[in-house]
Enzyme design. Structure first.
Site, PDB file in Angstrom:
ATOM      1  N   LYS A  61       8.485 -10.221  -8.463  1.00 30.60           N
ATOM      2  CA  LYS A  61       9.344  -9.209  -8.600  1.00 30.60           C
ATOM      3  C   LYS A  61      10.692  -9.428  -8.038  1.00 30.60           C
ATOM      4  CE  LYS A  61       6.167  -5.470  -7.226  1.00 30.60           C
ATOM      5  NZ  LYS A  61       6.144  -4.115  -6.873  1.00 30.60           N
ATOM      6  N   ARG A 269      -0.708   3.514   1.389  1.00 27.91           N
ATOM      7  CA  ARG A 269      -0.661   3.727   0.074  1.00 27.91           C
ATOM      8  C   ARG A 269      -1.947   4.521  -0.152  1.00 27.91           C
ATOM      9  NH1 ARG A 269       2.018  -1.375  -2.765  1.00 27.91           N
ATOM     10  NH2 ARG A 269       1.215  -2.322  -0.866  1.00 27.91           N
TER      11      ARG A 269
END
Ligand SMILES: [Zn+2]
Length: 294
Positions: A61, A269
């Site tokens: 990324k 998460r």
């Protein structure tokens, strides 16, 4: 959070719009996005001024723009970052943090770094044109032509840790975020806690293929909005709404078997999975039953 396909869309857009441009002026409007640059905001601006942008590259990324002196402008979008190519007379975005004025190929345009939450940022990587040393430890992503499938499969099968944890390990494979991991696992009918060393070669090869399929589908959809002059990215591509089978679908029926999708906490998460198509590994189940019996 922008995932790899969105970041690749940004890279491709930069390649199309700013290659061969010279950076004529740099305004750092907020110091936080350049915090990783040891030169500070003024040094950051000085290191970029007058440099020509030679390419647009990506590892996982991270994006970088190699410069004509062998350095690179390295960027990460974090949670909410955007990189825009705008005409100078377009109004400043509310969260505009860094502005680069361009001449040459992109004459009269600005490269703008916009970031509301500022987890992302920009820095100048000394000698980083080929591969910035700051990100050399990050593994290639599965859409990278040089990704080594055999090496990945072998490494996964040597480790006892859960397969989802391995998919998110940037030193092993990059760019597979939480959403794509859940989708690939659903397609491969694997629970994320299945230990890597208990999977067959075929299962891991299959999972890797599904991860690619999911990411390429997202890339296709992200790419459709990309012919405009400006480069844009955010975490809400149309793909999220239309094509997800597991992620974000708690209590909705599994598209394959109709069982309600479950959500569990995972590394701060969530993980979403079908309890029927992706059964919890036996070892864990036995452990849970033993704990319950005590
Ligand atoms: Zn199912």
């Amino acid at each position: 959070m922008p995932e790899l396909p969105e970041v690749e869309v940004v890279r491709a857009g930069l390649e199309r719009h700013v290659l061969g441009s010279t950076i004529t002026r740099v305004d750092v409007l907020h110091p936080r996005p350049v915090r990783r640059d040891p030169r500070g905001p003024d040094g950051f601006a000085a290191a970029l001024s007058g440099r020509r942008i030679e390419a647009a590259r990506r590892r996982g990324k991270y994006l970088w723009l190699p410069l004509d002196n062998g350095d690179a402008l390295l960027g990460h979008l974090g949670m909410s970052g955007q990189i825009l190519v705008q005409p100078p007379d377009s109004p400043d975005e509310t969260h505009l943090r860094v502005r680069l004025a361009l001449a040459g190929a992109a004459e009269g345009r600005e490269l703008r770094f916009v970031d509301q939450r500022m987890f992302g940022g920009l820095s100048v990587s000394a000698g980083g044109a080929e591969l910035p040393p700051e990100i050399a430890h990050i593994a290639r992503d599965p859409l990278d032509p040089a990704f080594d499938d055999d090496a990945f499969v072998a490494k996964v099968r040597r480790r006892a840790s859960g397969i989802k944890r391995q998919l998110l390990d940037q030193n092993l494979i990059s760019g597979v975020g939480n959403i794509y991991a859940d989708e690939a696992l659903w397609r491969a009918r694997l629970h994320g806690e299945r230990p890597g060393d208990r999977l067959t070669r075929t299962q891991v090869v299959d999972l890797l293929a599904h991860a690619r399929t999911v990411m390429i589908a997202a890339l296709g959809e992200g790419g459709t909005s990309f012919d405009a002059l400006y480069v844009n990215v955010n975490g809400e591509s149309g793909y999220f709404d239309r094509s997800l089978h597991a992620y974000g679908r708690e209590d909705e029926p599994c598209d394959r078997c109709g069982a309600p999708i479950r959500r569990v906490a995972f590394m701060n998460r969530s993980s979403y999975f079908c309890p029927v198509c992706q059964p919890v590994p036996r070892r864990r189940k036995a452990l849970a039953q033993r704990v319950a019996a005590d």
